[in-house]
Design an enzyme around this catalytic site. Structure first.
Site, PDB file in Angstrom:
ATOM      1  CD  GLN A  85       5.612 -32.467  17.381  1.00 57.27           C
ATOM      2  OE1 GLN A  85       6.358 -32.185  18.312  1.00 57.27           O
ATOM      3  NE2 GLN A  85       5.844 -32.079  16.133  1.00 57.27           N
ATOM      4  CG  ASP A 141      -1.845 -32.033  12.667  1.00 58.13           C
ATOM      5  OD1 ASP A 141      -1.646 -31.075  13.438  1.00 58.13           O
ATOM      6  OD2 ASP A 141      -1.146 -32.243  11.656  1.00 58.13           O
ATOM      7  CG  ASP A 176       9.484 -29.694  16.000  1.00 57.36           C
ATOM      8  OD1 ASP A 176       9.810 -28.931  15.079  1.00 57.36           O
ATOM      9  OD2 ASP A 176       8.334 -29.755  16.481  1.00 57.36           O
ATOM     10  CD  GLU A 216      12.027 -25.687  15.170  1.00 62.46           C
ATOM     11  OE1 GLU A 216      11.288 -25.008  14.434  1.00 62.46           O
ATOM     12  OE2 GLU A 216      11.605 -26.279  16.180  1.00 62.46           O
ATOM     13  CE1 TYR A 231       0.072 -28.830   7.646  1.00 64.92           C
ATOM     14  CE2 TYR A 231       0.737 -26.931   6.335  1.00 64.92           C
ATOM     15  CZ  TYR A 231       0.535 -27.528   7.557  1.00 64.92           C
ATOM     16  OH  TYR A 231       0.803 -26.832   8.719  1.00 64.92           O
TER      17      TYR A 231
END
Length: 670
Positions: free
Chosen positions: A322, A357, A394, A423, A535
């Site tokens: 991504q 995001d 991912d 994953e 984060y």
């Protein structure tokens, strides 16, 4: 033709039937989907091949396993052994990390058939002069085919036959093992049949046996206001090595976008100093082939890879496809993405989760084929050139299977040491298919298997085909995304329980940093960490009281010392008369390494149970004496009989790991 209608059977014509194999070869394993995909193997580890071979009549058959690497022209062979009921078994040991192929050959064993009939007739007292003459002719024909030492042996046998004075002497020559071995070497292999050729992917040992440690490089700091760097990670290498880990896995290390950056605890409004999620990849500083400037330079990263290697560690990188909305690809290759009619782009979602995001690429957009596919392959190869040989991927189940099958094969053709961890927490069929298309190992449902029945059923399923041949489970005890409910209120004992289950249950296991400190603070009602490190920067005191570092180190040490624990295979559930105690064994195929594990699934209360030692697996009677050794503390003792008793107190240690061996009392015990 309507799929609901039966397909017409195509019968062979006479000329075809005359050419068809007389010997049937069926049910060969390990084979995935009829050979569509490659089964998995490890260099230096024997590959066990089983098959069914049979034919008409009562003649004796012989069979062999033939194997080679994909770039070899000739075959290597090893004879198969008949187990009974037409089932045959054999073994070969691959010596290269490479794609392999194998097949089964079977043929009419003329001499073994003759030998079998001669022995029966002679034992029954039937005259065998004619049979002896038939045998002599078989030897003469074999002498004409044989070469070198084999011919010399057969010629000597013919001489011994000609000089023997009694039929019993001649029978002895014809039935001798030496004669059978020479005739096997010179066998013309009548009616020889071959199975299809099946693929086999041979990988390096780390694909089956490894301990993974996951961390955020940016948190390797003593100040939450100072971003950690690659150079800071150097200081952690000795302690990670000393805990017994092989693989040091980093979450994404690439530049982080600013558009829609997430703030602390996944809030939508990031503060000016919030670092953002490393999974929002891409900014003006670069994309997937760049490093986040605050971590250091590409040279710093290469230095870290080399330093890790010096400590016996391999660096694994996260391959997350991504992009943030600041990724250079959005400007350079807008055709790789899906755009809405109003010119905006859809952000990623996995309802009810939203990832404002990040955005996803479109693999089948017109402009993306094949350029996007090649670009992603080149990203992986770029990091291979920096010294990385392991990638945690991912969410691969949200990307096309054909892409993975092509990309993984392409990379491994260039460098067969490269490995990929899937994953994928998704449906079982998809998880298995990812293993088939090339992923070397995978995350699992282990995280959500907590009671005795669930654990026993799942561990057993992983030991059976087809998963046994295509799927290597990596038992991660936690991840930055998964703070399991079991750990929320189970305290230190709960963390030890899950560590024991993971390390003993599979050759592959992993933990995300903080597990060794028993971190468990969660967002109420969710399997998510409060103040998630995704984060924010999270410095840690790795010497904090209550840590389980020593226990993790000992568990990893036990794994290294016991081959039975270096794979998920060899599992067997045994009887313990308490549903709160999960009692199982892990053993090598020859039973030379036999480990018993008892884990209390209750982190708060003591649990007791009578249990059975699996004496039958060692060929021992129920009253036999066996030796036990506690692998956590070195204590040794003698067990008497099959039925034993245990008590597990979680405030001491919520599990027991014992090495079982046959024999009487240990002479070293006083």
């Amino acid at each position: 033709m309507n799929d609901a209608q039966p397909h017409a059977t195509i019968h062979p014509r006479l000329e075809q039937a005359l050419q068809m194999p007389r010997i049937a070869i069926e049910a060969t394993e390990p084979v995935l989907d009829g050979g569509r995909f490659a089964a998995k193997a490890i260099i230096g580890h024997p590959v066990t091949v089983t098959t069914k071979v049979f034919a008409d009549g009562h003649d004796q058959l012989a069979a062999a396993i033939c194997w080679r690497t994909n770039d070899e022209s000739g075959w290597r062979r090893a004879r198969l052994k008949l187990l009974g009921n037409d089932k045959w078994e054999g073994h070969f040991t691959p010596t290269q990390v490479a794609g392999h192929e194998f097949m089964i050959e079977a043929w009419w064993d003329v001499y073994e058939t003759y030998r079998y009939e001669l022995s029966k007739k002679h034992a029954a007292g039937v005259p065998v002069q004619l049979e002896l003459e038939e045998g002599r002719l078989l030897l003469e024909r074999a002498s004409g085919r044989a070469m070198g030492e084999t011919k010399a042996i057969i010629d000597d046998l013919l001489h011994r036959l000609s000089t023997a004075h009694l039929d019993d002497e001649r029978v002895s020559v014809m039935l001798a093992d030496e004669t059978a071995a020479a005739m096997a070497d010179a066998d013309p292999r009548e009616h020889c049949s071959q199975s299809p050729v099946f693929p086999l992917e041979v990988e390096r040992p780390l694909a089956q046996f490894a301990s993974w440690y996951e961390l955020f490089p940016r948190s390797e700091t003593d100040d939450p206001n100072r971003h950690g760097t690659f150079r800071d990670v150097h200081k952690r290498l000795p302690s990670i090595r000393d805990m017994g880990f092989d693989v040091l896995y980093f979450t994404p290390i690439h530049p982080i976008g600013r558009q829609h950056r997430k703030g602390r605890n996944n809030t939508l409004n990031a503060g000016p100093n919030d670092p953002g999620s490393p999974y929002a990849i891409g900014s003006e500083d670069g994309g997937h082939d760049a490093v986040h400037p605050e971590l250091g330079t590409l040279g710093d990263f290469r230095d870290l890879v080399a330093a890790a290697r010096d400590h016996g560690l391999e660096i694994a990188l996260d391959f997350a496809i991504q992009c943030s909305q600041d990724h250079p690809w959005l400007k350079e290759h807008p055709g790789w993405f899906s755009w809405r009619p109003d010119g905006t782009i859809r952000y990623a979602e996995n309802p009810p989760k939203k990832y404002q995001d990040i955005v996803n690429v479109d693999f089948y957009a017109e402009d993306a084929m094949p350029d996007l596919w090649i670009a992603l392959r080149d990203v992986v190869w770029h990091w291979v050139e920096q010294g990385v040989k392991i990638f945690r991927v991912d969410n691969p189940h949200t990307k096309p299977l054909p892409f993975w099958e092509w990309m993984i094969a392409d990379i491994r053709e260039r460098d067969p040491d490269v490995m990929f961890l899937s994953e994928a927490f998704t449906r079982p069929a998809m998880m298995a298919r990812l293993g088939k298309v090339g992923f070397n190992q995978s995350y699992t449902y282990f995280t959500w298997r907590n009671n005795k029945a669930e654990l026993s059923e799942y561990f057993t399923e992983l030991n059976e085909p087809p998963l046994r041949d295509c799927y290597r489970p990596n038992f991660f005890v936690n991840t930055p995304d998964i703070n399991p409910f079991f750990l929320h209120d189970s305290g230190r004992a709960g963390f030890l329980i899950r560590a024991a289950l993971a390390t003993m249950g599979s050759g592959l296991w992993g933990m995300y940093s903080g597990f060794e400190l028993c971190e468990s603070a969660a967002i109420p009602g969710k399997e998510e960490y409060l103040d998630s490190e995704k984060y924010e920067i999270r410095p840690r005191d790795y010497h904090a009281p209550g840590n389980i570092i020593a226990e993790i180190a000992q568990l990893n040490r036990i794994r290294r010392q016991n081959p039975a624990l270096q794979t998920h295979l060899g599992f067997q559930s045994y009887t313990a008369y308490n549903d709160n105690i999960f009692y199982f064994g892990k053993r090598t195929a020859d039973r030379s390494n036999f480990i018993l594990v008892a884990v209390s699934l209750d982190p708060h209360n003591a649990q007791e149970a009578h249990f059975e030692l699996p004496l039958w697996e060692l060929g021992l009677p129920d009253h036999a004496e066996t030796r036990g050794e506690d692998l956590m503390n070195g204590h040794r003792w003698t067990w008497y009989g099959k039925t034993q008793w245990m008590r597990i107190e979680p405030w001491h240690l919520p599990f027991g790991i014992w090495r079982l061996s046959a024999g009487g009392p240990d002479p070293d015990l006083k």
